[in-house]
Design a protein around this motif. Sequence first.
Motif, mmCIF file in Angstrom:
data_model
loop_
_atom_site.group_PDB
_atom_site.id
_atom_site.type_symbol
_atom_site.label_atom_id
_atom_site.label_comp_id
_atom_site.label_asym_id
_atom_site.label_seq_id
_atom_site.Cartn_x
_atom_site.Cartn_y
_atom_site.Cartn_z
ATOM 1 N N ASP A 115 -6.584 -3.218 -5.734
ATOM 2 C CA ASP A 115 -6.483 -2.553 -7.038
ATOM 3 C C ASP A 115 -5.738 -3.383 -8.073
ATOM 4 O O ASP A 115 -5.991 -3.254 -9.272
ATOM 5 N N GLU B 199 0.840 -1.195 0.000
ATOM 6 C CA GLU B 199 0.000 0.000 0.000
ATOM 7 C C GLU B 199 0.880 1.251 0.000
ATOM 8 O O GLU B 199 1.902 1.297 0.672
ATOM 9 N N ASP B 200 0.426 2.246 -0.762
ATOM 10 C CA ASP B 200 1.157 3.519 -0.768
ATOM 11 C C ASP B 200 0.235 4.697 -0.491
ATOM 12 O O ASP B 200 0.600 5.854 -0.741
ATOM 13 N N GLY B 201 -0.970 4.423 0.040
ATOM 14 C CA GLY B 201 -1.933 5.477 0.303
ATOM 15 C C GLY B 201 -2.874 5.728 -0.846
ATOM 16 O O GLY B 201 -3.913 6.391 -0.677
ATOM 17 N N GLN B 202 -2.521 5.202 -2.030
ATOM 18 C CA GLN B 202 -3.371 5.372 -3.205
ATOM 19 C C GLN B 202 -3.823 4.039 -3.797
ATOM 20 O O GLN B 202 -4.948 3.917 -4.267
ATOM 21 N N ARG B 203 -2.935 3.060 -3.772
ATOM 22 C CA ARG B 203 -3.238 1.768 -4.374
ATOM 23 C C ARG B 203 -2.926 0.631 -3.399
ATOM 24 O O ARG B 203 -2.033 0.760 -2.551
#
Length: 320
Positions: free
Chosen positions: A137, A100-104
Amino acid sequence: MNNFSRRTLISGLGVGIVGSGLLPGIAAAENAAAPAKGVTPLAQIQIGRFTVTALTDGYADMPYTYFPGRTAEQVEQAAKAQFTARPSGVRFVFNQYLIEDGQRRILIDTGPAGSIGQTGALPKALAAFGISRDQIDAVIVTHMHQDHMGGLIAGGKKNFPKAELYVDRRDVVHWTDPAKQAGAPDYLQPSFKMANEVVRLYPKLQKIDGEREIVRGISIVDLTGHTPGHIGVRIADAGQSLIMVSDMVFPVIHPSATDVGFLFEQDRPAAQAMRDKFFARAASEGALIAATHMPFPGLGRIVSDRGQLRWQVADWALQT
């Protein structure tokens, strides 16, 4: 230094058992064991902006006869020397890794999902972490053996409906070839059948050609040998990195003996050549590794100890 943390979530772990498509030699008694409530393990590490969470779908014990290059007696003796011997063989855990990177949210592999041993726990492990499968995602499949893609299509359903799916083109070609399936041994038939189901249920899957970046900081590494399109995944950011190596490293036998393989390898000389190359490089670089079948959470390094390579478990707990 990588930032490490440890969390353990308590939940009822209903382990799905399926009686068909089992690996040869795995005792039916193992699968008849009643699923027990227990601990859903969860380990997190930070690689720059990425949070990497280790989860597991469960485990299976691989008979000592499954390791060409050594006799069953030699493999069992090695397991005893490491205090890991079990009557039914070498225990393989099925680790998956959520990035996770905060977006995906990107998941690496999906486990056997009840088709082998005591497995099928990944959905509940994700749920214990507060994530459903439709919130993933993307899924990267490191290769098309049943224990890495079963969760995609368990129950005949598209279980990750919103996820982009990435698989190496060579594996897709190999595992959907009717001629190769017709000539394959029985223990590989579930993988061929699952591969065809994956292609049917995920018609937009992206076939990877060679090493490439999926998103910034997440890239594909070619580790061909175990299967024609066996890949790893490198996660790198802010001077830190982790490489998920899938089936490059197996417990008990690796990394000390690169000439010992595994029953399911399609090209044993190529697999050994890749281990010879990769193990030496990983040891020289001190690379942090995540391995599917090593004891949970599968994080460690290959180190040289007085001329012998060995697995060094990473200090992932309670680090700052």
